[in-house]
Design an enzyme around this catalytic site. Sequence first.
Site, PDB file in Angstrom:
ATOM      1  N   ARG A  27       0.826  -1.211   0.000  1.00 55.95           N
ATOM      2  CA  ARG A  27       0.000   0.000   0.000  1.00 55.95           C
ATOM      3  C   ARG A  27       0.858   1.258   0.000  1.00 55.95           C
ATOM      4  O   ARG A  27       0.333   2.364  -0.033  1.00 55.95           O
ATOM      5  CB  ARG A  27      -0.906   0.011   1.242  1.00 55.95           C
ATOM      6  CG  ARG A  27      -2.063  -0.966   1.124  1.00 55.95           C
ATOM      7  CD  ARG A  27      -2.972  -0.890   2.322  1.00 55.95           C
ATOM      8  NE  ARG A  27      -4.010  -1.920   2.238  1.00 55.95           N
ATOM      9  CZ  ARG A  27      -4.789  -2.275   3.238  1.00 55.95           C
ATOM     10  NH1 ARG A  27      -4.663  -1.678   4.416  1.00 55.95           N
ATOM     11  NH2 ARG A  27      -5.697  -3.213   3.076  1.00 55.95           N
ATOM     12  N   GLU A  39      -1.115  -9.102  -5.090  1.00 55.92           N
ATOM     13  CA  GLU A  39      -2.442  -9.692  -5.253  1.00 55.92           C
ATOM     14  C   GLU A  39      -2.354 -11.186  -5.560  1.00 55.92           C
ATOM     15  O   GLU A  39      -3.144 -11.978  -5.053  1.00 55.92           O
ATOM     16  CB  GLU A  39      -3.214  -8.978  -6.373  1.00 55.92           C
ATOM     17  CG  GLU A  39      -3.661  -7.567  -6.022  1.00 55.92           C
ATOM     18  CD  GLU A  39      -4.803  -7.542  -5.015  1.00 55.92           C
ATOM     19  OE1 GLU A  39      -5.504  -8.559  -4.873  1.00 55.92           O
ATOM     20  OE2 GLU A  39      -4.985  -6.507  -4.365  1.00 55.92           O
ATOM     21  N   CYS A 199     -17.793  -7.609  16.903  1.00 55.44           N
ATOM     22  CA  CYS A 199     -18.960  -6.812  16.515  1.00 55.44           C
ATOM     23  C   CYS A 199     -19.111  -5.537  17.350  1.00 55.44           C
ATOM     24  O   CYS A 199     -19.625  -4.523  16.872  1.00 55.44           O
ATOM     25  CB  CYS A 199     -20.226  -7.668  16.627  1.00 55.44           C
ATOM     26  SG  CYS A 199     -20.153  -9.180  15.627  1.00 55.44           S
ATOM     27  N   CYS A 202     -17.330  -2.823  15.659  1.00 53.90           N
ATOM     28  CA  CYS A 202     -17.429  -2.804  14.195  1.00 53.90           C
ATOM     29  C   CYS A 202     -18.238  -1.600  13.718  1.00 53.90           C
ATOM     30  O   CYS A 202     -19.334  -1.337  14.229  1.00 53.90           O
ATOM     31  CB  CYS A 202     -18.099  -4.087  13.692  1.00 53.90           C
ATOM     32  SG  CYS A 202     -18.318  -4.108  11.902  1.00 53.90           S
TER      33      CYS A 202
END
Length: 359
Positions: A27, A39, A199, A202
């Site tokens: 990146r 990739e 969660c 998140c």
Amino acid sequence: MPSSAVLELRRSLLDWYHQFGRDLPWRRNRDPYAIWISEIMLQQTQVKTVIPYYERWLTLFPAIATLATAEQQQVLKAWQGLGYYARARNLHRAAKVIVEQHGATFPQDLAAVLNLPGIGRTTAGGILSAAFNQAVAILDGNVKRVLTRLAAIEVPPSKASKQLWELSENLLDPEQPRDFNQALMDLGATLCTPQNPACLICPWSTHCRAYQFNLQSELPMFETRAPIPHKLIGVAVIWNDEGQILIDRRRQEGLLGGLWEFPGGKVEPGETVEACIQREIQEELGIEVTVGDRLITVDHAYTHFRVTLNVHHCRHVSGAPQPIECDEVRWVTLAEIDQFPFPKANVQIIEALRQASNV
DNA sequence: AAAGCGTGGAT
DNA sequence: TATCCAAGCTT
């Protein structure tokens, strides 16, 4: 016109990404070649495993033209240990195509990219969005899991491929496709994990149907899988009078294509390992050997079967080795053997030889 | 379109 | 030990 819910999903994910997104080597630049390499290496392979290979690769093959003119053996050697070796063979082939058809510049046209060997829909989207900020969706393992939970899709992902792709495309932020795709993968890799998803922290929890129904631990549903067979293999380390060992290069197609190995084959029902080795060496290489002491037993698990390699020292008796069921055969010394790409199970055999000979 | 294709890590 | 899974593609 996207709904307000979609706009809110985009905004909350991008906000989260700008705070918590991962800092990864590929990146740090927008070189399509470097991003392409990353990739391909990342297909079915964890980030932690890829990083050292990625760094080494760019040193060995800094540009597309360098890769295109390299020998396949160098390319496979650089890939040794990463697995799924067709990725390396395809990377090499694609580099030649790019030199011949695109002036050694990575293409920016989706159809041209998809036409390159080893690049499918997800990899094409990953490259084009990351390198050129093009609005092309992706659907890798992370994204599948995130979207399956977001929409509470109660069938295995392979049965919902069309729906998942549409979701990925509809959610993709056309103004920030690079960051959006990267963010979606980071969410899956760091919060929306297979086990114990986080969660509570998140950014999508208030929109997530799985969380809403407390199904986050049940989704995605498992794919059905066939049981894998176990094969017994006889393997020969064949010595000649010069203290050299016989190795062969596997054919290009199929399992471990293009890699070198110690010759051998499957033990037939009722057959001893010694008889198997003698028979296989005669059939594959057209030579006669005597089978001696066992060197090592190697258990190894591939994706679709497991093997037990029964490796024996052998002595060359007569006949010149011929590449009957392989692409090439060669006598090598233990000192030379590191130049050749070998699969992992065979690397264990080489280590055992080193120990035995104290090199 | 389901099967083939590697290896390492986590549990 | 056994199982699942990790930035999937090809045939």
